[in-house]
Scaffold this active site. Structure first.
Site, PDB file in Angstrom:
ATOM      1  N   LYS A 565       5.191   3.617  10.449  1.00  0.00           N
ATOM      2  CA  LYS A 565       4.778   2.830  11.605  1.00  0.00           C
ATOM      3  C   LYS A 565       5.776   1.693  11.757  1.00  0.00           C
ATOM      4  CE  LYS A 565       0.752   2.377   9.392  1.00  0.00           C
ATOM      5  NZ  LYS A 565      -0.356   2.786  10.254  1.00  0.00           N
ATOM      6  N   ARG A 566       5.677   0.897  12.841  1.00  0.00           N
ATOM      7  CA  ARG A 566       6.585  -0.251  12.964  1.00  0.00           C
ATOM      8  C   ARG A 566       6.454  -1.130  11.725  1.00  0.00           C
ATOM      9  NH1 ARG A 566       9.232  -1.209  18.059  1.00  0.00           N
ATOM     10  NH2 ARG A 566       9.861  -3.195  17.179  1.00  0.00           N
ATOM     11  N   LYS A 571       1.203  -5.185   8.662  1.00  0.00           N
ATOM     12  CA  LYS A 571       0.998  -3.774   8.309  1.00  0.00           C
ATOM     13  C   LYS A 571       1.249  -3.516   6.816  1.00  0.00           C
ATOM     14  CE  LYS A 571       2.064  -2.022  12.977  1.00  0.00           C
ATOM     15  NZ  LYS A 571       0.868  -1.309  13.465  1.00  0.00           N
TER      16      LYS A 571
END
Ligand code: 73E
Length: 883
Positions: A565-566, A571
């Site tokens: 994911k980014r 995150k």
């Protein structure tokens, strides 16, 4: 000729499918014709890429047929239409998605085999259309697929960036960005509409004029740019319906600047004209910060202005009065990025259509709906008033007028509570005055949607608390979904066939709830065997890709643990890396006997960091540095490997997701602990400086009491209101879930609803849960686990090299700065990882969990999301073109 009117249309429909045939011979002929006449290569000499181009053009022809029929049908039926406005679409590749939705993939594969080509090889030639950053942009693409499949009369509008999201190139473990020249080899999936153009105006001044005795504001713009339409047909699955994604490109206006030509500066006049194209030249690569840049605002206005002209033109084709506008049109704002559309529609209705304020306002309030994807109030988009005044002076006036009316109404309702009024105001006062785009969107929309259940709680308690109290009925949520056509049928054909075989039907491709039928087979050993075989082949494909990209050979017996994911601090890719270092350290210190019990792992990380995001870039470098050490350590061998997959995008995701055993969605879940930490720090500071405090106590007794109570009230609000995390929804987890990959996750965003569907026993959950927050208050949040301190120190002390470079990364989690709670979650993260290891050893259990994951993924189809929007927000109905 065909005659006129209805008879003609009937005859045209009679011709359908007589134009292009789909048997292998016809397909071969079409492909070869395109080789010769479109690609202009000799039919005796063309390479794979040219074969792909010819193939794509033959598919395009078939798309265009259906697309014409659909548009004609919509025009005849004149249903209420939905116009979806989004500044970003992550479409990825189109070939496979198109042939599958058209239902002619196998025919094409046969035709190509007979021509001596392999379908898969040609499909690999296609580059990605990456006109977006991440989740929000891919969501738009999934939703377009669902709108087409469910036969909704829908149009997507966006910008045709010349450069999409940057390409990520890794050199020595560092990310470098390169421009994405995605149009250089032509784009067979778009149709340039040179006749569909609209002027878009900027800058200039506004003055008041007396028009027939009425005081009227007149905008004299300073610059005009032309918007040219590029249409991308979006085919539905199991239907003839093919809808339009219309993207705008900026071109210099034909209204040539006579002045510069006349002064003889011909060359400069031509060069200056080309400047206009810069508006649609490049996608902003940051999906978090909004910096109030002029070009960004120009892009936003350019896009909404052209789109609304197009919408109004189409409406006026068949309607004489604007009274019917709200019954025929719904306009959806995908986040605040297109929210200027509200002020623009007001401007057109008042200044150009002479409707008068009240009538115009009444229309605007009925047509717009707004979806927000944001979790933090401070991340909401703002535009400096000065910038708006210079670029769009008339729109600023209109926004002020909207705000004035709103505040006056509000005063009647809530009285003169100025704090509240100023929080709700569209205009933010301060050293720099700003327009709050979210407030504008909320005030002008009839419905505001969040993107998951937990996000909607956050909207009520935090992000839009004041607005929710004011208009509780306006706020709703539609849990995000992804399209099973791309994320299962296209990307995992063997699992799809297996699912169809066991369900005895392919109907789940249009009705995902049917996947629940797999539950009854979850313990069937025959299914287990077939399921594992398919998953193993997918792992093999992924292993080959890993070896090609990074030179690392990985064992297929290992658990493929994927985190793609980014790259963002919230995150927590850093948490994953620290966990990997911990695992490495453990294995390194084990004796032989214990090593034989270790479950081998291949840890796969991928994602792009925004170009200006230093810490995210350091995380990428750390991943490479740790990989270098682990992968070359003979003590470790196949027990642990770490690979970074460069340039993560939609087509890489299609390969990676089906091959994953475990996937990580481990964002941080609560602000509360941060605030508790702040409280502790404050107390410590108070103790250290108690003599000062005492002085203050004596001399400013009252002031001190007030201050303490303010501190406490702030802290209390944070503790009790922030029960969710930093991810509004998250959609990657849904793709993994569908593909039978187990999730290691925190219980936030859409994970909360995944737990409801498959049960927490079928996932590996960790971290603070909503209901555990009060208990967490009791514990000491300043406690840093020893193992955590140790692995962070390994990085900080240069065990993986680059000691100075990683220092600021370690600072982010050491010494009370740990905003994203890596330390407090570390132990429970390791426990979840250990639980995953134990489950993996028990093959039977793992496979059952995997089947139950797919079986429980029905709710996360974007078809469900779109149906909810259609029914409750847009008020539109399907309009199915006959086939
Ligand atoms: O949680 C995701 C969500 O799943 C959220 O962060 C993301 O949207 C996804 C789809 O709902 C998102 N992207 C942006 N804001 N939220 C964003 C902001 C500015 C520019 C581009 C994207």
């Amino acid at each position: 000729g065909l005659g006129d009117g209805k008879a003609r249309v009937e005859r045209m429909f009679g011709f359908m499918d007589r134009f292009l045939k789909n048997d292998p011979i016809s397909l071969q002929k079409d492909i070869m014709d395109h080789v010769e006449y479109t690609v202009a290569r000799s039919r005796f000499s063309f390479d794979d890429f040219e074969a792909y181009q010819a193939l794509a053009h033959s598919v395009r022809d078939r798309l265009i047929e259906r697309w014409h029929d659909t548009q004609l049908f919509f025009k005849r039926k004149d249903p209420k239409r939905i116009y979806f406005l989004s500044l970003e679409y992550l479409m990825g590749r189109s070939l496979s998605n198109s042939v599958i939705n058209l239902g002619i993939r196998d025919q094409y594969a046969d035709a190509l085999t007979q021509l001596g080509f392999e379908y898969e090889v040609l499909a690999e030639q296609e580059g990605d259309a990456a006109l977006g950053n991440g989740g929000l942009a891919r969501l738009s693409a999934c939703q377009m697929d669902s709108m087409a499949t469910l036969d909704y009369p829908a149009w997507g509008y966006g910008l045709r960036y010349q450069y999409g999201l940057f390409r990520q190139v890794i050199l020595d473990g560092y990310q470098h960005e390169q421009p994405d020249f995605w149009l250089n080899f032509g784009n067979p999936w778009e149709i340039e509409r040179i006749h569909v153009t609209y002027p878009v105006k900027f800058y200039g001044t506004v003055h008041e004029e007396d028009v027939n005795g009425v005081k009227t504001q007149v905008w004299v713009p300073g610059e005009t740019v032309e918007a040219v339409a590029y249409d991308n047909p979006i085919p539905g699955y199991g239907t003839r319906n093919t809808i339009t994604l219309r993207l705008w490109a900026a071109k210099p206006s034909d209204q040539i600047d006579m002045e510069s030509y006349n002064t003889g500066d011909y060359i400069n006049a031509v060069v200056n004209r080309q400047g206009a194209e810069s508006i649609s030249s490049v996608l902003y690569p940051d999906d978090r910060s909004h910096q109030g840049k002029e070009l960004r605002l120009k892009q936003q206005y350019f896009f909404v202005c052209a789109s609304l002209q197009d919408v109004i033109r189409r409406f006026k084709d068949t309607h004489d009065s604007f009274d019917e506008f709200p019954e025929k049109i719904a306009l959806q704002l995908n986040d605040t990025h297109p929210s200027l559309a509200t002020a623009e529609l007001m401007r057109v209705l008042i200044d150009e259509e002479n409707l008068g304020w009240d009538k115009a306002w009444n229309i605007v309030c009925k047509v717009f709906s707004f979806t927000t994807h944001t979790v933090a109030p401070e991340a909401l988009e703002k535009v400096p008033v000065d910038l708006m005044a210079s670029l769009l002076p008339r729109h600023l006036q209109i926004i002020y007028d909207i705000n004035h009316n709103f505040i006056e109404e509000l005063k009647k309702k809530v009285g003169l509570d100025y704090n509240r009024l100023s929080r709700l105001s569209i205009v933010e006062e301060g050293a720099v005055k700003n327009i709050r785009m979210a407030n504008l969107a909320i005030v002008c929309s009839h419905t505001v949607d969040g993107v998951s259940k937990s996000h909607s709680e956050l909207l009520k308690t935090r992000v839009f608390k004041d607005f929710c109290e004011l208009w509780p009925q306006k706020f709703h949520y539609k849990t995000n979904g992804v399209t099973q056509r791309r994320w299962l049928v296209v990307s995992n054909p063997s699992l799809s066939s297996l699912i169809s075989k066991w369900l005895g039907t392919e109907a789940w491709i249009r009705d995902m709830d049917l996947l629940a039928g797999l539950q009854e087979h979850a313990a069937n050993t025959d299914l287990h065997e077939e399921w594992n075989k398919v998953r193993q082949v997918n792992k093999m494909r992924l292993a080959e890709y890993i070896e090609a990209m990074s030179g690392v050979k990985v064992s297929l017996n290992a658990m493929f643990d994927v985190h793609v994911k980014r790259i963002h601090e919230y995150k927590r890719q850093f948490l994953n890396l620290l966990g990997i270092i911990y695992r490495y350290d453990c294995i390194k210190n084990m004796d032989k006997k214990d090593k034989s019990k270790v479950v081998p792992r291949v840890c796969i990380i991928g994602g792009k960091a925004a170009p200006g995001y230093e810490i995210a870039k350091k995380i990428i470098k750390l991943c490479h540095a740790v990989a270098e050490k682990i992968n070359n350590d003979p003590d470790i061998g196949d027990l642990l490997k770490l690979v970074f997959i460069p340039d993560y995008n939609v087509s890489v995701a299609e390969l990676v997701i089906p091959g994953a055993d475990l996937s990580q969605h481990i964002r941080s879940t609560s602000y509360c602990l941060c605030m508790l930490k702040a409280f502790h720090l404050m107390l410590l500071t108070c103790l250290n400086f108690r003599h000062i405090i005492l002085c203050e106590f004596y001399f400013f007794f009252n002031l001190f009491i007030i201050r303490i109570s303010i501190y406490l009230s702030v802290i209390n609000t944070e503790i009790w209101c922030s029960t969710a995390g930093h991810e509004a929804s998250g959609t990657g987890c849904m793709k993994f879930l569908m593909n039978g990959c187990l999730l290691l996750a925190t219980a936030d965003g859409s994970t909360v609803e995944i737990i409801e569907e498959i049960g927490s026993e079928n996932m590996f959950l960790f971290g603070a849960r909503v209901h555990e927050v009060p208990a967490l208050r009791e514990s000491s949040p300043l406690k840093v686990p020893l193992q955590f301190a140790r692995v962070v120190r390994m990085v900080g002390d240069g065990y993986f090299g680059f000691q100075d470079y990683f220092a600021s990364l370690c600072d982010k989690v050491e010494g009370g700065n740990d905003f994203y709670l890596l330390a407090s979650d570390f132990e429970s993260y390791l426990e979840a990882q250990a639980a995953a290891d134990r489950a993996f050893v028990d093959q039977e259990k793992w496979t059952r969990m995997s089947i139950l994951s797919t079986a429980g993924s029905g709710r996360f189809s974007s078809d469900r999301t779109i149906e909810e929007y259609a029914e409750t927000t847009w008020g539109i109905e399907p309009c199915r073109c006959p086939s």
